[in-house]
Scaffold this motif. Structure first.
Motif, PDB file in Angstrom:
ATOM      1  N   ARG A  37       0.810  -1.216   0.000  1.00 56.43           N
ATOM      2  CA  ARG A  37       0.000   0.000   0.000  1.00 56.43           C
ATOM      3  C   ARG A  37       0.851   1.277   0.000  1.00 56.43           C
ATOM      4  NH1 ARG A  37      -5.441  -0.836   0.907  1.00 56.43           N
ATOM      5  NH2 ARG A  37      -5.714   1.152   1.912  1.00 56.43           N
ATOM      6  N   SER A  56     -10.041   2.913  -3.581  1.00 61.87           N
ATOM      7  CA  SER A  56     -11.486   3.161  -3.679  1.00 61.87           C
ATOM      8  C   SER A  56     -12.201   2.559  -2.469  1.00 61.87           C
ATOM      9  CB  SER A  56     -12.045   2.564  -4.970  1.00 61.87           C
ATOM     10  OG  SER A  56     -11.948   1.153  -4.946  1.00 61.87           O
ATOM     11  N   GLU A  58      -7.312  -1.987  -2.438  1.00 63.01           N
ATOM     12  CA  GLU A  58      -5.905  -1.774  -2.794  1.00 63.01           C
ATOM     13  C   GLU A  58      -5.701  -0.530  -3.657  1.00 63.01           C
ATOM     14  OE1 GLU A  58      -3.113  -3.303  -1.669  1.00 63.01           O
ATOM     15  OE2 GLU A  58      -4.460  -4.365  -0.320  1.00 63.01           O
ATOM     16  N   ASP A  59      -6.673  -0.226  -4.519  1.00 62.42           N
ATOM     17  CA  ASP A  59      -6.535   0.935  -5.404  1.00 62.42           C
ATOM     18  C   ASP A  59      -6.959   2.241  -4.731  1.00 62.42           C
ATOM     19  OD1 ASP A  59      -9.313   0.762  -5.329  1.00 62.42           O
ATOM     20  OD2 ASP A  59      -9.559   0.486  -7.491  1.00 62.42           O
TER      21      ASP A  59
END
Length: 134
Positions: free
Chosen positions: A12, A44, A41-42
């Motif tokens: 992360r 969002s 992970e992105d």
């Protein structure tokens, strides 16, 4: 100048670098963890409330683990909730899945109007085990 002893959870770093803050800092035998939300992970948000709370705890536990801690080492908790009058019972039911046994940490719950697209955030201070405090 003090050099910050930063703890990064696996996978992360880009998210923290993009937002320009440290996930956690070790200092004087304590671990100060930034507020954790139910982000994927992105970055969002997890769309469903209970899943978002669980993911916030998963993100928190990844940081605690990386520092050599568990939730049992947590001594102080601050939680932030959007619209707590409506969501508190649903959120608190999930929180208990991660809380462990008594004695419990201290807790402060704060109702807020906005959390950058999230509905729940948890921030903690943990006591580092002797082996991790060095």
């Amino acid at each position: 100048m003090t050099v910050r002893d930063v703890v990064f959870p696996p996978g992360r770093q880009a998210l923290y670098e993009r937002n320009r803050y440290s996930p956690a800092i070790r200092s004087n035998g304590l671990l100060f963890v930034s507020g954790q939300v139910g982000s994927r992970e992105d970055g969002s948000p997890e769309p469903e409330l209970k899943a978002q709370v669980r993911r916030a705890f998963d993100n928190l536990n990844a940081i605690l683990h990386e520092a050599g801690c568990t939730f049992d080492d947590v001594i102080d908790v601050t939680v932030f909730m959007v619209d707590p009058q409506v969501r508190f019972e649903e959120i608190w039911g999930v929180v208990q899945e991660f809380w462990g046994q008594a004695p419990y940490p201290t807790v402060t719950a704060v109702g807020v109007t906005w959390l950058y697209g999230y509905d729940f955030e948890i921030k903690v201070i943990a006591k580092l085990p002797e082996r991790a405090a060095a």
